[in-house]
Design an enzyme around this catalytic site. Sequence first.
Site, PDB file in Angstrom:
ATOM      1  N   ASP A 189       0.975  -1.503  -0.013  1.00  0.00           N
ATOM      2  CA  ASP A 189       0.064  -0.124  -0.050  1.00  0.00           C
ATOM      3  C   ASP A 189       0.851   1.397   0.515  1.00  0.00           C
ATOM      4  OD1 ASP A 189      -2.497   1.537   0.342  1.00  0.00           O
ATOM      5  OD2 ASP A 189      -2.012   1.682   2.539  1.00  0.00           O
ATOM      6  N   SER A 190       0.016   1.815  -0.798  1.00  0.00           N
ATOM      7  CA  SER A 190       0.870   3.301  -0.334  1.00  0.00           C
ATOM      8  C   SER A 190       1.606   4.070   1.457  1.00  0.00           C
ATOM      9  CB  SER A 190       0.305   4.798  -0.795  1.00  0.00           C
ATOM     10  OG  SER A 190      -1.185   4.830  -0.303  1.00  0.00           O
ATOM     11  N   CYS A 204      -3.992  -1.518  -1.943  1.00  0.00           N
ATOM     12  CA  CYS A 204      -3.916   0.499  -2.922  1.00  0.00           C
ATOM     13  C   CYS A 204      -5.260   0.100  -3.905  1.00  0.00           C
ATOM     14  CB  CYS A 204      -2.367   1.081  -2.773  1.00  0.00           C
ATOM     15  SG  CYS A 204      -2.505   2.857  -3.284  1.00  0.00           S
ATOM     16  N   ASN A 205      -6.119   1.110  -3.528  1.00  0.00           N
ATOM     17  CA  ASN A 205      -6.751   1.163  -4.975  1.00  0.00           C
ATOM     18  C   ASN A 205      -6.314   1.941  -6.031  1.00  0.00           C
ATOM     19  OD1 ASN A 205      -9.810   0.647  -4.216  1.00  0.00           O
ATOM     20  ND2 ASN A 205      -8.699   0.791  -1.722  1.00  0.00           N
ATOM     21  N   GLU A 228      -5.361   9.470   8.671  1.00  0.00           N
ATOM     22  CA  GLU A 228      -4.189   9.723   9.388  1.00  0.00           C
ATOM     23  C   GLU A 228      -4.027  10.466  10.703  1.00  0.00           C
ATOM     24  OE1 GLU A 228      -1.166   8.541   7.305  1.00  0.00           O
ATOM     25  OE2 GLU A 228      -2.326   7.273   6.248  1.00  0.00           O
ATOM     26  N   CYS A 282     -11.258   3.520  -1.554  1.00  0.00           N
ATOM     27  CA  CYS A 282      -9.443   3.708  -0.909  1.00  0.00           C
ATOM     28  C   CYS A 282      -9.468   2.740   0.853  1.00  0.00           C
ATOM     29  CB  CYS A 282     -10.190   5.423  -0.534  1.00  0.00           C
ATOM     30  SG  CYS A 282      -8.764   5.398   0.108  1.00  0.00           S
ATOM     31  N   HIS A 295      -8.116   3.508   3.233  1.00  0.00           N
ATOM     32  CA  HIS A 295      -8.025   4.074   4.616  1.00  0.00           C
ATOM     33  C   HIS A 295      -9.988   4.321   4.770  1.00  0.00           C
ATOM     34  CE1 HIS A 295      -4.292   5.369   3.652  1.00  0.00           C
ATOM     35  NE2 HIS A 295      -4.706   6.353   5.081  1.00  0.00           N
TER      36      HIS A 295
END
Length: 268
Positions: A13-14, A76-77, A155, A187, A189
């Site tokens: 993932d990022s 990660c999308n 975050e 996403c 998140h």
Amino acid sequence: MDIKKNRAIGVFDSGIGGLTVVRALMERLPFENIIYFGDTARVPYGIKSVETINRYAMQITEFLLKKDVKLLIVACNTMAAVAYQAIRDLSPVPVLEVIEASAKIAVAETRSKTIGVIGTPATINSNAYSRAIHLLDRDAKVFSQACPLFVPLVEEGWFDHAATRLVALEYLKPVMAEHIDTLVLGCTHYPLLKPLFQDIVGKQVRLIDSAEAMAEIAADLINRENLSNETRLSPDYLFCVSDVPYRFQTIGERFLGRTLPRVEMVRL
Ligand code: DGL
């Protein structure tokens, strides 16, 4: 014992958002070893150019392939939307990505064939979700909305905060106006904002969480390809990151739903 089956699943993932996918994998495949890479030094990807996202994705793929993984999962999308083909071209092992996984579930769940998709600007601009949904059902109507502010809010740990609610109301207004009955959380998140989203869109709208969808598809592939780890010991989990930012541990543990064990800082 077949050594190949003991090899880890590589998830990337990022940043730390992909830990929502790891959490779902741990629950669905409790005997599989997992190596995670989160590019915490360079997150967010969702507002970067296609060229940059592709370059980063190639570096992470090479890193995980060197770790001898048996399967790659692009959690990660944004990377899935932009770099999936390039990752597949580079990888000798199977590659799974979240977009097809979520699209399949969304198409199966919608009754009115009216689907909303929310994600980062790079994901939404790529049209990857519309394409994946239309490949499965040509008649489905897809309404997409880029939501760049959700990643920093998550975050920050503001899962149920007045500011996040205000932003969510604003972003979700146009898709709700289309009377969607299914909303894809496109996403990594966004699963952490699920209770807030559900409250805003109402119980009649089904939220599609790409993490759960991904774990289901990974389990299918592992069974089908006979790649299941037959060792019934506690699995090894290794978490690699490119930086250890402020509040990494606390936010990471919220994503993972348990303590974050071995974290190693690596340079790509
Ligand atoms: N992991 C990204 C995704 O799923 C979100 C964070 C980012 O913008 O890098 O799209």
